[in-house]
Design a protein around this motif. Structure first.
Motif, PDB file in Angstrom:
ATOM      1  N   ALA A 103      26.863  36.497  29.832  1.00  0.00           N
ATOM      2  CA  ALA A 103      25.694  36.544  28.951  1.00  0.00           C
ATOM      3  C   ALA A 103      25.429  38.006  28.592  1.00  0.00           C
ATOM      4  O   ALA A 103      26.199  38.891  28.982  1.00  0.00           O
ATOM      5  N   LEU A 104      24.377  38.242  27.825  1.00  0.00           N
ATOM      6  CA  LEU A 104      24.045  39.592  27.389  1.00  0.00           C
ATOM      7  C   LEU A 104      22.621  39.914  27.821  1.00  0.00           C
ATOM      8  O   LEU A 104      21.671  39.235  27.422  1.00  0.00           O
ATOM      9  N   TRP A 107      19.253  43.803  25.916  1.00  0.00           N
ATOM     10  CA  TRP A 107      19.631  44.168  24.560  1.00  0.00           C
ATOM     11  C   TRP A 107      18.857  45.414  24.157  1.00  0.00           C
ATOM     12  O   TRP A 107      17.723  45.617  24.579  1.00  0.00           O
TER      13      TRP A 107
ATOM     14  N   SER B  36      24.655  30.354  27.565  1.00  0.00           N
ATOM     15  CA  SER B  36      23.427  31.125  27.765  1.00  0.00           C
ATOM     16  C   SER B  36      22.453  30.845  26.629  1.00  0.00           C
ATOM     17  O   SER B  36      22.845  30.334  25.566  1.00  0.00           O
ATOM     18  N   TYR B  38      18.895  32.450  24.498  1.00  0.00           N
ATOM     19  CA  TYR B  38      18.128  33.649  24.182  1.00  0.00           C
ATOM     20  C   TYR B  38      16.881  33.296  23.393  1.00  0.00           C
ATOM     21  O   TYR B  38      16.923  32.410  22.527  1.00  0.00           O
ATOM     22  N   GLN B  40      14.066  34.918  20.823  1.00  0.00           N
ATOM     23  CA  GLN B  40      13.854  36.053  19.929  1.00  0.00           C
ATOM     24  C   GLN B  40      12.538  35.899  19.180  1.00  0.00           C
ATOM     25  O   GLN B  40      12.404  35.009  18.334  1.00  0.00           O
ATOM     26  N   PRO B  46      16.731  39.899  20.942  1.00  0.00           N
ATOM     27  CA  PRO B  46      16.837  38.692  21.780  1.00  0.00           C
ATOM     28  C   PRO B  46      16.637  39.021  23.263  1.00  0.00           C
ATOM     29  O   PRO B  46      16.960  40.118  23.715  1.00  0.00           O
ATOM     30  N   LEU B  48      17.392  37.328  27.152  1.00  0.00           N
ATOM     31  CA  LEU B  48      18.117  36.309  27.896  1.00  0.00           C
ATOM     32  C   LEU B  48      17.144  35.436  28.694  1.00  0.00           C
ATOM     33  O   LEU B  48      16.331  35.944  29.464  1.00  0.00           O
ATOM     34  N   TYR B  51      21.380  31.705  31.810  1.00  0.00           N
ATOM     35  CA  TYR B  51      22.795  32.033  31.782  1.00  0.00           C
ATOM     36  C   TYR B  51      23.570  31.042  32.641  1.00  0.00           C
ATOM     37  O   TYR B  51      23.005  30.415  33.541  1.00  0.00           O
TER      38      TYR B  51
END
Lengths: 117, 114
Positions: A103-104, A107, B36, B38, B40, B46, B48, B51
């Protein structure tokens, strides 16, 4: 906690080259981790662009691979992205992010790049 | 590689639960437990939320939960609150035809709290 901040030129001419940097703070870019770039055209969805490991390993989105280069500057704790032969379709907010397994997270705030003459 | 399919919008009243679906293929969502999610909010990056299908990062409310069945993943928001109003994107790890790592995102779902 690692923080990322992307920056770029704001405006790029069609067929020109887009160069972005991402400053990493609160941690070293040289840890055993991957780092990614993602973009989002205005009002549209997210598109993963590429990832890099500090050791040099890279992966690219095949749809952009021929035009994209991702790199790291360990001495400056910077992540970079270069996109060549840009068109209006490359107008987007560009985000950098730290990979968290697959995953990220987190950010960076993102930087808007507009391709226009 | 095509984007994963999400409903354009979902809505619910405060306190209710909603579920957002994310449909892919056996090559992405169905092939790996690497989905995953996100959140926003307008003008923000975005964040998380989930996951590896169902794991919550530290600091994310337990009102958010994830699951997967076959080629479809789901995000459930329980006890809907006004602050949950945002766009939500799913993402899946996959492999390109060349065998290298590739991440694909969903089309995005706008959640409205009525």
């Amino acid at each position: 906690q690692v923080q990322l901040q992307a920056s770029g030129p704001g405006l790029v001419n069609p067929l020109g080259t887009l160069s972005l940097t991402c400053a990493v703070s609160g941690g070293s870019i040289s840890i055993n981790n991957w780092w990614s770039w993602v973009r989002q055209p205005p009002g549209k969805g997210l598109e993963w662009i590429a990832e890099i490991h500090h050791g040099g390993g890279t992966n690219y989105n095949p749809s952009l691979k021929s035009r994209v280069t991702i790199s790291v500057d360990k001495s400056k704790n910077l992540l970079s992205l270069t996109l060549t032969s840009v068109t209006a379709a490359d107008t987007a907010v560009y985000y950098c992010a730290k990979n968290f397994d697959t995953a990220l997270d987190p950010w960076g705030q993102g930087t808007l790049v507009t391709v226009s003459s | 590689q095509s984007a994963l399919t999400q409903p354009a919008s979902e809505s619910g009243s405060p306190g209710q639960s909603i579920t957002i679906s994310c449909t892919g293929t056996s090559s992405d969502v169905g092939g790996y437990n690497y989905v995953s999610w996100y959140q926003q909010r307008p003008g923000e990056a975005p964040k998380l939320m989930i996951y590896e299908v169902s794991n919550r990062p530290s600091g994310v409310s337990n009102r958010f939960s994830g699951s997967k069945s076959g080629n479809t993943a789901s995000l459930t928001i329980s006890g809907l609150q006004a602050e949950d109003e945002a766009d939500y994107y799913c993402s899946s790890y996959t492999r390109s035809t060349g065998g290298s790592t590739l991440y694909v995102f969903g089309t995005g779902t706008k959640v409205t709290v009525l």
